[in-house]
Each structure stands twice: as structure tokens, then as C-alpha cells.
Design a protein around this motif. Structure first.
Motif, PDB file in Angstrom:
ATOM      1  N   ASP A  89       0.836  -1.229  -0.008  1.00 18.59           N
ATOM      2  CA  ASP A  89      -0.014  -0.009  -0.055  1.00 18.59           C
ATOM      3  C   ASP A  89       0.988   1.345   0.056  1.00 18.59           C
ATOM      4  N   PRO A  90       0.858   2.116  -0.750  1.00 18.95           N
ATOM      5  CA  PRO A  90       1.266   3.352  -0.895  1.00 18.95           C
ATOM      6  C   PRO A  90       1.427   4.087   0.307  1.00 18.95           C
ATOM      7  N   SER A 134       7.748   7.566   6.153  1.00 14.40           N
ATOM      8  CA  SER A 134       8.607   8.716   6.135  1.00 14.40           C
ATOM      9  C   SER A 134       8.051  10.071   7.306  1.00 14.40           C
ATOM     10  N   ARG A 135       7.059  10.149   7.804  1.00 14.17           N
ATOM     11  CA  ARG A 135       6.717  10.764   8.756  1.00 14.17           C
ATOM     12  C   ARG A 135       7.200  10.444  10.261  1.00 14.17           C
ATOM     13  N   LEU A 136       7.343   9.055  10.354  1.00 13.41           N
ATOM     14  CA  LEU A 136       8.118   8.460  11.674  1.00 13.41           C
ATOM     15  C   LEU A 136       9.631   8.724  11.392  1.00 13.41           C
ATOM     16  N   VAL A 137      10.015   8.734  10.276  1.00 13.03           N
ATOM     17  CA  VAL A 137      11.435   9.024  10.265  1.00 13.03           C
ATOM     18  C   VAL A 137      11.864  10.462  10.358  1.00 13.03           C
ATOM     19  N   ASP A 138      10.738  11.317   9.988  1.00 17.61           N
ATOM     20  CA  ASP A 138      11.126  12.845  10.270  1.00 17.61           C
ATOM     21  C   ASP A 138      10.914  13.256  11.646  1.00 17.61           C
ATOM     22  N   GLY A 171      13.595  -2.960   1.365  1.00 20.33           N
ATOM     23  CA  GLY A 171      13.508  -1.417   0.954  1.00 20.33           C
ATOM     24  C   GLY A 171      13.047  -1.075  -0.502  1.00 20.33           C
ATOM     25  N   GLN A 172      12.909  -2.155  -1.250  1.00 22.53           N
ATOM     26  CA  GLN A 172      12.618  -1.839  -2.727  1.00 22.53           C
ATOM     27  C   GLN A 172      11.029  -1.562  -2.802  1.00 22.53           C
ATOM     28  N   PRO A 194      10.195   4.865  -2.808  1.00 22.03           N
ATOM     29  CA  PRO A 194      10.557   6.432  -2.837  1.00 22.03           C
ATOM     30  C   PRO A 194      10.979   6.909  -1.262  1.00 22.03           C
ATOM     31  N   ILE A 195      11.180   5.850  -0.341  1.00 17.32           N
ATOM     32  CA  ILE A 195      11.759   6.323   0.921  1.00 17.32           C
ATOM     33  C   ILE A 195      13.047   5.360   1.030  1.00 17.32           C
ATOM     34  N   LYS A 196      13.438   4.674   0.131  1.00 18.12           N
ATOM     35  CA  LYS A 196      14.601   3.641   0.740  1.00 18.12           C
ATOM     36  C   LYS A 196      15.780   3.955   0.975  1.00 18.12           C
ATOM     37  N   ASP A 197      15.991   5.345   0.650  1.00 16.10           N
ATOM     38  CA  ASP A 197      17.135   6.048   0.859  1.00 16.10           C
ATOM     39  C   ASP A 197      17.408   6.535   2.474  1.00 16.10           C
ATOM     40  N   ARG A 198      16.097   6.532   2.897  1.00 21.11           N
ATOM     41  CA  ARG A 198      15.926   7.026   4.477  1.00 21.11           C
ATOM     42  C   ARG A 198      16.036   5.864   5.515  1.00 21.11           C
TER      43      ARG A 198
END
Length: 284
Positions: free
Chosen positions: A22-23, A30-34, A64-65, A69-73
Motif C-alpha cells: 500500500d503506498p 516517512s513521517r515517523l523518520v521525520d 526496501g525496494q 520512494p523512501i528507501k534511502d531514508r
């Protein structure tokens, strides 16, 4: 407060060997990492490349693939805990003794003729038959860099971090009578679905990799939350301060976790991640 979240992939986030995620995961993670939470993709799959080369099939399905869109984080623990890395570099490896994995390989050749096997280095895998079902699945479904060798047991000068046995339907059943008893006290053996038996250096598991990251970031188990579905997830589910088995997990995995969440096809992990996001955003 949870400061590190680690999740298995196959059977926990997605159906085994697929990218159907699910996208909304990307937005929530991403928000959790932020907000300062370390997010770790913790898988039995082979790790993401650190050499800049694309996957041979052109579609990279390694850890991660799925979260492209966020794999580099993200951070990665791959190959059952034997490799810990960032997107740019390897932080830690736990290789197997050469004599150990080669003896395992010879036993598969001699006693398990219906099974296939491969050996993994931190960046690529080695297998014997490029035309086999296993070889194609690793290369075309998982996107691994798999290289053919004539005799795996005669490979030299390779840093092998995992030896894996494959059978399309009955790997655990075939390995239980002789292989597992022969090696269970010399290596870490973990069933991963009906097809795979992963063999790592003794004492190494996904929790080993997580323990390295906890020391790296100065965290305690109470600050860690884990998600999983299979036998190779049990140690991290037992030891993390918070843990969830998806309800499609094996019974013994559910028993090892502190909580249960809905199955991967109902985005059970995503539902729980949202609650952590709310707690982080509004602790009161």
C-alpha cells in the motif's frame, strides 16, 4: 517511547516475493523518520546494493525496494541478521566459517537431491544451475544478483554470510529428519516459509543485527518495536519492548510476540504504525 521500528517484509508487509504494498506505507514511514524514529527493514532477503549497480533483471525486489520512494531514508538488516547497513555502506557483517557452509552444501548434494541451495555474500549470491526454478525466482522475483558456479562446495575466497536450502513446497519437512539435527548446534537455522531454510553463523539472528543497531544508536530494547510472521522473526519479537505478529503468522510466532495485528493483506502493520505516529505527534 519507541525510537526504532523494525519489520520483516515477506508475509508481514507483503505476500512472499511480491511488491504489492500500500503506498500509504511510504507516507507513514516517512513521517515517523521525520520525527526521529529509526525505521529498519529487517528481512531474510538479500540486502540492497551498496556498489551502485542495478539489479540484473532491472527490477530490484530486495529489502526496501518495496518502499522505493523512501528507501534511502531507511536502515537494513538483511540475510537473516548477518548484514547491517545503511543505503550507502555496510556497518557490520557476521560471516559463516567456510568449512561449515561447505559441509552443509555437500550434505545437500548427497542427501537432499530434490532440494536446491545457494550461498550469499553481502552483495551477491552464488548458485549452481542458472536454469533452475530457485535461480529464476531469486533473480526474477526477488531481483537478486545471482551468479552461476559449477560446484558451490568448491567456491573459494568468498565472504559467505548465509547458506540457504530451497524446495518449492516442503523444505522444512525434507530437512527435519537429518539436516536440521546435524547442524542445529553448529549454526543458526531458521525456516522461512515453506520453501526456505536459512543457515547463518551460530548465534546470529535478526535480533543480533538489531542489537548492533541499538548499541550504535544508544538504545534499549524498551525503545524498540518489531513486526514479523515467521520462525526467523521469533527472537526479535521476544526481545523487543513492543512486538507484533501478523495474524497470518505461524502459531509459535504469534505466541512469541507481545501483540497480534491484522494480516498483511489488511495492512496490519500499517495500522499499528499509524498509532505510533499519533503517539509521537501528540504524546498527551
Amino acid at each position: 517511547m519507541i525510537k526504532l521500528i523494525a519489520t520483516d517484509v515477506d508475509g508481514t508487509l507483503v505476500k512472499d516475493g511480491t511488491l504489492l504494498i500500500d503506498p500509504e506505507y511510504m507516507t507513514v514511514v516517512s513521517r515517523l523518520v521525520d520525527q526521529g524514529i529509526h525505521f529498519v527493514v529487517c528481512s531474510g532477503r538479500h540486502g540492497p546494493r551498496t556498489d551502485g549497480r542495478p539489479a540484473p533483471s532491472g527490477t530490484d525486489r530486495r529489502p526496501g525496494q518495496d518502499l522505493g520512494p523512501i528507501k534511502d531514508r531507511l536502515l537494513y538488516i538483511s540475510d537473516g541478521g548477518t548484514v547491517v547497513r545503511t543505503p550507502e555502506k555496510i556497518l557490520k557483517t557476521y560471516p559463516m566459517e567456510t568449512a561449515l557452509w561447505k559441509s552443509m552444501c555437500r550434505m545437500v548434494h548427497d542427501e537432499l537431491p530434490s532440494c536446491d541451495c545457494f550461498a550469499a555474500t553481502p552483495d551477491y549470491c552464488l548458485a549452481e544451475d542458472a536454469g533452475s526454478r530457485m535461480f529464476h525466482w531469486l533473480r526474477d522475483s526477488y531481483g537478486f544478483d545471482v551468479r552461476e558456479v559449477p560446484d558451490l562446495s568448491k567456491v573459494e575466497n568468498e565472504d559467505i554470510i548465509k547458506f540457504t536450502i530451497y524446495h518449492p513446497t516442503s523444505c522444512e519437512e525434507l530437512c527435519s529428519p537429518n539436516f536440521i539435527p546435524a547442524w542445529n548446534h553448529q549454526a543458526k537455522l531458521a525456516v522461512a516459509g515453506k520453501e526456505w531454510l536459512d543457515c547463518n553463523a551460530r548465534g546470529v539472528s535478526k535480533w543480533t543485527g538489531l542489537s548492533f543497531l541499538m548499541n550504535y544508536f544508544g538504545l534499549t530494547p524498551d525503545e524498540v518495536c518489531c513486526f514479523g510472521d515467521n520462525l526467523n522473526d521469533i527472537e526479535m519479537l521476544q526481545n523487543a519492548g513492543e512486538s507484533y505478529a501478523v495474524s497470518n503468522a505461524r502459531a509459535e510466532v504469534i505466541a512469541s510476540a507481545k501483540h497480534t495485528c491484522p494480516p498483511y493483506w489488511e495492512n496490519g502493520v500499517l495500522q499499528v504504525l499509524k498509532t505510533f505516529l499519533k503517539e509521537t505527534t501528540n504524546p498527551f
